[in-house]
Motif scaffolding. Structure first.
Motif, PDB file in Angstrom:
ATOM      1  N   ARG A  54       0.856  -1.145  -0.025  1.00 34.89           N
ATOM      2  CA  ARG A  54      -0.085  -0.208   0.178  1.00 34.89           C
ATOM      3  C   ARG A  54       0.843   1.317   0.052  1.00 34.89           C
ATOM      4  NH1 ARG A  54      -4.119  -2.372   4.492  1.00 34.89           N
ATOM      5  NH2 ARG A  54      -5.139  -4.004   2.952  1.00 34.89           N
ATOM      6  N   GLY A  55       1.677   1.386  -0.718  1.00 41.08           N
ATOM      7  CA  GLY A  55       2.797   2.502  -0.943  1.00 41.08           C
ATOM      8  C   GLY A  55       3.802   2.559   0.000  1.00 41.08           C
ATOM      9  N   THR A  56       3.989   1.629   1.157  1.00 40.48           N
ATOM     10  CA  THR A  56       4.979   1.897   1.970  1.00 40.48           C
ATOM     11  C   THR A  56       5.860   0.496   1.840  1.00 40.48           C
ATOM     12  OG1 THR A  56       3.551   2.816   3.530  1.00 40.48           O
ATOM     13  CG2 THR A  56       5.536   1.888   4.585  1.00 40.48           C
ATOM     14  N   ARG A  57       7.362   0.919   1.879  1.00 40.60           N
ATOM     15  CA  ARG A  57       8.149  -0.233   1.771  1.00 40.60           C
ATOM     16  C   ARG A  57       8.604  -0.786   3.051  1.00 40.60           C
ATOM     17  NH1 ARG A  57      12.537   1.851  -2.460  1.00 40.60           N
ATOM     18  NH2 ARG A  57      11.116   2.240  -4.332  1.00 40.60           N
ATOM     19  N   PHE A  58       8.810  -2.034   3.317  1.00 33.04           N
ATOM     20  CA  PHE A  58       9.091  -2.769   4.517  1.00 33.04           C
ATOM     21  C   PHE A  58      10.264  -3.882   4.277  1.00 33.04           C
ATOM     22  CE2 PHE A  58       4.678  -1.632   5.124  1.00 33.04           C
ATOM     23  CZ  PHE A  58       4.565  -1.364   6.690  1.00 33.04           C
ATOM     24  N   ALA A  59      11.131  -4.104   5.055  1.00 35.13           N
ATOM     25  CA  ALA A  59      12.058  -5.311   5.013  1.00 35.13           C
ATOM     26  C   ALA A  59      11.684  -6.363   5.818  1.00 35.13           C
ATOM     27  CB  ALA A  59      13.376  -4.630   5.352  1.00 35.13           C
ATOM     28  N   LEU A  60      11.411  -7.573   5.351  1.00 35.86           N
ATOM     29  CA  LEU A  60      11.423  -8.701   6.064  1.00 35.86           C
ATOM     30  C   LEU A  60      12.404  -9.767   5.945  1.00 35.86           C
ATOM     31  CD1 LEU A  60       7.543  -9.340   4.929  1.00 35.86           C
ATOM     32  CD2 LEU A  60       8.480  -8.210   6.857  1.00 35.86           C
ATOM     33  N   GLY A  61      12.656 -10.312   7.094  1.00 37.97           N
ATOM     34  CA  GLY A  61      13.677 -11.364   7.222  1.00 37.97           C
ATOM     35  C   GLY A  61      13.123 -12.596   6.350  1.00 37.97           C
ATOM     36  N   LYS A  62      14.194 -13.543   6.323  1.00 43.88           N
ATOM     37  CA  LYS A  62      14.029 -14.789   5.606  1.00 43.88           C
ATOM     38  C   LYS A  62      12.921 -15.651   6.317  1.00 43.88           C
ATOM     39  CE  LYS A  62      16.440 -18.768   3.677  1.00 43.88           C
ATOM     40  NZ  LYS A  62      17.833 -19.333   3.683  1.00 43.88           N
ATOM     41  N   LYS A  63      12.921 -15.723   7.506  1.00 42.63           N
ATOM     42  CA  LYS A  63      11.922 -16.685   8.088  1.00 42.63           C
ATOM     43  C   LYS A  63      10.661 -16.165   7.967  1.00 42.63           C
ATOM     44  CE  LYS A  63      15.095 -18.726  11.491  1.00 42.63           C
ATOM     45  NZ  LYS A  63      15.139 -19.186  12.704  1.00 42.63           N
ATOM     46  N   MET A  64      10.459 -14.799   7.980  1.00 42.66           N
ATOM     47  CA  MET A  64       9.240 -14.005   7.778  1.00 42.66           C
ATOM     48  C   MET A  64       8.479 -14.330   6.484  1.00 42.66           C
ATOM     49  SD  MET A  64       8.275 -10.663   9.734  1.00 42.66           S
ATOM     50  CE  MET A  64       8.008 -10.795  11.492  1.00 42.66           C
ATOM     51  N   THR A  65       9.389 -14.016   5.317  1.00 45.57           N
ATOM     52  CA  THR A  65       8.976 -14.287   3.959  1.00 45.57           C
ATOM     53  C   THR A  65       8.842 -15.717   3.824  1.00 45.57           C
ATOM     54  OG1 THR A  65      11.378 -14.310   3.182  1.00 45.57           O
ATOM     55  CG2 THR A  65      10.314 -12.320   3.071  1.00 45.57           C
ATOM     56  N   GLU A  66       9.578 -16.843   4.358  1.00 44.33           N
ATOM     57  CA  GLU A  66       9.134 -18.194   4.176  1.00 44.33           C
ATOM     58  C   GLU A  66       7.669 -18.631   4.720  1.00 44.33           C
ATOM     59  OE1 GLU A  66      12.586 -19.957   6.144  1.00 44.33           O
ATOM     60  OE2 GLU A  66      13.472 -20.071   4.210  1.00 44.33           O
ATOM     61  N   ALA A  67       7.263 -17.717   5.719  1.00 44.74           N
ATOM     62  CA  ALA A  67       6.005 -18.083   6.206  1.00 44.74           C
ATOM     63  C   ALA A  67       4.863 -17.307   5.727  1.00 44.74           C
ATOM     64  CB  ALA A  67       6.158 -17.955   7.792  1.00 44.74           C
ATOM     65  N   ILE A  68       5.041 -16.676   4.816  1.00 47.46           N
ATOM     66  CA  ILE A  68       3.953 -15.966   3.939  1.00 47.46           C
ATOM     67  C   ILE A  68       3.511 -16.680   2.733  1.00 47.46           C
ATOM     68  CG2 ILE A  68       3.169 -13.538   3.149  1.00 47.46           C
ATOM     69  CD1 ILE A  68       5.191 -12.435   5.208  1.00 47.46           C
ATOM     70  N   GLU A  69       2.442 -17.108   2.479  1.00 41.76           N
ATOM     71  CA  GLU A  69       1.651 -17.788   1.353  1.00 41.76           C
ATOM     72  C   GLU A  69       1.308 -16.646   0.390  1.00 41.76           C
ATOM     73  OE1 GLU A  69       1.852 -20.952   0.138  1.00 41.76           O
ATOM     74  OE2 GLU A  69       2.743 -21.675   1.919  1.00 41.76           O
ATOM     75  N   VAL A  70       1.645 -16.551  -1.148  1.00 38.58           N
ATOM     76  CA  VAL A  70       1.043 -15.640  -1.856  1.00 38.58           C
ATOM     77  C   VAL A  70       0.673 -16.243  -3.218  1.00 38.58           C
ATOM     78  CG1 VAL A  70       2.371 -13.809  -1.069  1.00 38.58           C
ATOM     79  CG2 VAL A  70       3.536 -15.149  -2.837  1.00 38.58           C
ATOM     80  N   MET A  71      -0.140 -15.757  -3.943  1.00 40.41           N
ATOM     81  CA  MET A  71      -0.632 -16.247  -5.265  1.00 40.41           C
ATOM     82  C   MET A  71      -0.254 -15.007  -6.189  1.00 40.41           C
ATOM     83  SD  MET A  71      -4.424 -17.095  -4.118  1.00 40.41           S
ATOM     84  CE  MET A  71      -5.140 -15.300  -4.001  1.00 40.41           C
ATOM     85  N   ASP A  72      -0.132 -15.529  -7.533  1.00 43.31           N
ATOM     86  CA  ASP A  72       0.172 -14.557  -8.644  1.00 43.31           C
ATOM     87  C   ASP A  72      -1.074 -13.775  -8.747  1.00 43.31           C
ATOM     88  OD1 ASP A  72       2.772 -15.650  -8.956  1.00 43.31           O
ATOM     89  OD2 ASP A  72       2.010 -17.042 -10.443  1.00 43.31           O
TER      90      ASP A  72
END
Length: 72
Positions: A54-72
């Motif tokens: 939503r227009g704001t940048r965030f940095a996430l660590g590897k463990k967090m990005t591995e736990a977030i499921e996304v769809m195309d």
């Protein structure tokens, strides 16, 4: 697919998070909820990922990005 597999410049829709409740709530407060569109800005070699929500940048660590499921 996991967010950590995302390609720089692509947009994905969050479909789920398998994180501890405290971490999940913190991300929800920042705007990362199911159905949110996330754009991958950078994917560093150490696993840190910079995303735009939503227009704001965030940095996430590897463990967090591995736990977030996304769809195309």
């Amino acid at each position: 697919m996991k967010l950590n597999n995302g390609i720089i410049g692509e947009k994905y829709t969050v479909s789920g998070m398998k994180l501890p409740m405290a971490a999940k709530r913190r991300l929800e407060v920042l705007g990362l909820t199911n159905g949110t569109v996330v754009e991958v800005m950078n994917n560093k070699s150490g696993g840190t990922m910079v995303i735009k929500i939503r227009g704001t940048r965030f940095a996430l660590g590897k463990k967090m990005t591995e736990a977030i499921e996304v769809m195309d």
